[in-house]
Write an enzyme that holds these catalytic residues in place. Sequence first.
Site, mmCIF file in Angstrom:
data_model
loop_
_atom_site.group_PDB
_atom_site.id
_atom_site.type_symbol
_atom_site.label_atom_id
_atom_site.label_comp_id
_atom_site.label_asym_id
_atom_site.label_seq_id
_atom_site.Cartn_x
_atom_site.Cartn_y
_atom_site.Cartn_z
ATOM 1 N N ASP A 149 -96.441 -33.002 11.443
ATOM 2 C CA ASP A 149 -95.076 -32.481 11.330
ATOM 3 C C ASP A 149 -95.053 -30.957 11.491
ATOM 4 O O ASP A 149 -96.038 -30.275 11.194
ATOM 5 C CB ASP A 149 -94.495 -32.882 9.968
ATOM 6 C CG ASP A 149 -92.981 -32.755 9.927
ATOM 7 O OD1 ASP A 149 -92.345 -32.847 10.994
ATOM 8 O OD2 ASP A 149 -92.438 -32.579 8.823
ATOM 9 N N ASN B 177 -93.743 -29.294 14.440
ATOM 10 C CA ASN B 177 -93.721 -28.775 15.823
ATOM 11 C C ASN B 177 -92.439 -28.005 16.120
ATOM 12 O O ASN B 177 -92.472 -26.929 16.719
ATOM 13 C CB ASN B 177 -93.800 -29.937 16.823
ATOM 14 C CG ASN B 177 -95.114 -30.663 16.778
ATOM 15 O OD1 ASN B 177 -96.053 -30.215 16.137
ATOM 16 N ND2 ASN B 177 -95.192 -31.797 17.465
ATOM 17 N N TRP C 13 -92.200 -24.701 14.190
ATOM 18 C CA TRP C 13 -93.159 -23.734 14.749
ATOM 19 C C TRP C 13 -92.554 -23.054 15.974
ATOM 20 O O TRP C 13 -92.635 -21.832 16.128
ATOM 21 C CB TRP C 13 -94.462 -24.460 15.124
ATOM 22 C CG TRP C 13 -95.487 -23.563 15.736
ATOM 23 C CD1 TRP C 13 -96.440 -22.835 15.089
ATOM 24 C CD2 TRP C 13 -95.646 -23.270 17.137
ATOM 25 N NE1 TRP C 13 -97.175 -22.112 15.989
ATOM 26 C CE2 TRP C 13 -96.714 -22.364 17.253
ATOM 27 C CE3 TRP C 13 -94.994 -23.695 18.296
ATOM 28 C CZ2 TRP C 13 -97.157 -21.873 18.476
ATOM 29 C CZ3 TRP C 13 -95.421 -23.202 19.520
ATOM 30 C CH2 TRP C 13 -96.490 -22.298 19.611
ATOM 31 N N HIS D 159 -93.920 -29.265 20.622
ATOM 32 C CA HIS D 159 -94.540 -30.574 20.883
ATOM 33 C C HIS D 159 -95.690 -30.427 21.888
ATOM 34 O O HIS D 159 -96.731 -31.069 21.747
ATOM 35 C CB HIS D 159 -93.493 -31.570 21.391
ATOM 36 C CG HIS D 159 -92.392 -31.848 20.409
ATOM 37 N ND1 HIS D 159 -92.651 -32.133 19.087
ATOM 38 C CD2 HIS D 159 -91.038 -31.892 20.544
ATOM 39 C CE1 HIS D 159 -91.490 -32.340 18.461
ATOM 40 N NE2 HIS D 159 -90.499 -32.198 19.313
ATOM 41 N N ASP E 242 -87.463 -43.895 13.687
ATOM 42 C CA ASP E 242 -86.234 -43.147 13.397
ATOM 43 C C ASP E 242 -86.076 -41.907 14.277
ATOM 44 O O ASP E 242 -84.994 -41.316 14.317
ATOM 45 C CB ASP E 242 -86.199 -42.753 11.911
ATOM 46 C CG ASP E 242 -86.037 -43.969 11.008
ATOM 47 O OD1 ASP E 242 -85.265 -44.876 11.387
ATOM 48 O OD2 ASP E 242 -86.680 -44.018 9.946
ATOM 49 N N LEU F 198 -115.256 -42.575 17.529
ATOM 50 C CA LEU F 198 -113.994 -42.390 16.802
ATOM 51 C C LEU F 198 -112.995 -43.427 17.293
ATOM 52 O O LEU F 198 -112.877 -43.666 18.497
ATOM 53 C CB LEU F 198 -113.427 -40.981 17.067
ATOM 54 C CG LEU F 198 -112.044 -40.717 16.434
ATOM 55 C CD1 LEU F 198 -112.158 -40.636 14.916
ATOM 56 C CD2 LEU F 198 -111.424 -39.434 16.981
HETATM 57 C C1 IPE Z 1 -92.235 -37.888 10.639
HETATM 58 O O1 IPE Z 1 -91.679 -36.633 10.793
HETATM 59 C C2 IPE Z 1 -92.533 -38.475 11.986
HETATM 60 C C3 IPE Z 1 -93.587 -37.812 12.733
HETATM 61 C C4 IPE Z 1 -94.316 -36.801 12.350
HETATM 62 C C5 IPE Z 1 -93.839 -38.387 14.017
HETATM 63 P P1 IPE Z 1 -90.107 -36.400 10.790
HETATM 64 O O2 IPE Z 1 -89.928 -34.963 11.045
HETATM 65 O O3 IPE Z 1 -89.441 -37.345 11.708
HETATM 66 O O4 IPE Z 1 -89.741 -36.790 9.295
HETATM 67 P P2 IPE Z 1 -88.516 -36.346 8.387
HETATM 68 O O5 IPE Z 1 -87.278 -36.571 9.186
HETATM 69 O O6 IPE Z 1 -88.713 -34.895 8.092
HETATM 70 O O7 IPE Z 1 -88.626 -37.190 7.174
HETATM 71 C C1 IPE Z 2 -93.200 -33.640 14.353
HETATM 72 O O1 IPE Z 2 -92.580 -32.413 14.449
HETATM 73 C C2 IPE Z 2 -93.225 -34.391 15.660
HETATM 74 C C3 IPE Z 2 -92.212 -35.446 15.762
HETATM 75 C C4 IPE Z 2 -91.512 -35.913 14.769
HETATM 76 C C5 IPE Z 2 -92.001 -36.018 17.061
HETATM 77 P P1 IPE Z 2 -91.031 -32.256 14.266
HETATM 78 O O2 IPE Z 2 -90.390 -32.372 15.604
HETATM 79 O O3 IPE Z 2 -90.515 -33.180 13.233
HETATM 80 O O4 IPE Z 2 -90.956 -30.757 13.764
HETATM 81 P P2 IPE Z 2 -90.031 -30.175 12.626
HETATM 82 O O5 IPE Z 2 -90.280 -30.993 11.390
HETATM 83 O O6 IPE Z 2 -88.625 -30.288 13.124
HETATM 84 O O7 IPE Z 2 -90.496 -28.773 12.484
HETATM 85 MG MG MG Z 3 -90.294 -33.019 11.219
#
Ligand code: IPE
Ligand code: IPE
Ligand code: MG
Length: 240
Positions: free
Chosen positions: A17, A19, A22, A34, A64, A128
């Site tokens: 989480d 990306n 950042w 990403h 989701d 792995l």
């Molecule tokens: C969880 O992160 C899913 C992934 C890292 C792929 P999200 O960013 O979707 O989760 P919430 O919405 O903060 O709970």
């Molecule tokens: C996780 O990073 C990757 C996916 C859920 C695809 P996010 O896209 O949720 O990044 P934040 O949480 O918005 O920073």
């Molecule tokens: Mg996120």
Amino acid sequence: MQSEAVPGPLHAAIIMDGNGRWATQRGLPRLAGHHRGVESIRRTAEACPDLGIGTLTLYAFSADNWQRPAEEVGGLMRLLRSYLRNETQRLARTGTRLSVVGRRDRLPDGIPEAIAAAEAATAAGTRLHLRICVDYSARDAIIAAAQRLQGEDPTRESFGKLVAGPMHGSPVDVDLLIRTGGERRLSDFMLWEAAYAELHFTERMWPEFGPEDLAEAVAEFGRRERRFGGLKAPAVSAAA
Ligand code: IPE
Ligand code: IPE
Ligand code: MG
């Protein structure tokens, strides 16, 4: 003696989480985060064998996450396509077996075939087992397992296998569950498999996560005392 003197190959799982944040913090589009995240996957996976991790399960796209703007979803799917195209050879070369976990019927055209090809091309890997969760929901996985029971009387072990899907010899149970990006929640990830996982939350955003962070999480894991509902292991005499 240390309890768990030989930890054995660990099953680590990561909620990748942060990306988007950042990228936003740097004035970049979320997709730039990403893109960077793919490099984190590569360096993190390649650090696993030396840290005693035999199975790495990564949360890449949740069921989701389809709710996000079409542009971001489309970018993530393009990234998945290019990952499969560009990384498969390298995975095979580094002894990494790839499995993709989650629903495939909602993925864009061509991706299910690319997944099957990458899984076949890396099936001989034994250093792995890299499991990447795409269109994944732990609750949906549990429902799907229940639907496959057909009147059988399940045990924790047999039902866990249905929940987890093909593990190719990897343990179903997650030992160490890491979430980057500072949030402290599971977001529908590995709800069954993480029943006794040690949880490690880090502020590090996924695009900046690397081998040192993973090593730190593993070191902390080594200092935890896992009890599985029992009591602390009795001390063994110094002569042992
Ligand atoms: C969880 O992160 C899913 C992934 C890292 C792929 P999200 O960013 O979707 O989760 P919430 O919405 O903060 O709970
Ligand atoms: C996780 O990073 C990757 C996916 C859920 C695809 P996010 O896209 O949720 O990044 P934040 O949480 O918005 O920073
Ligand atoms: Mg996120």
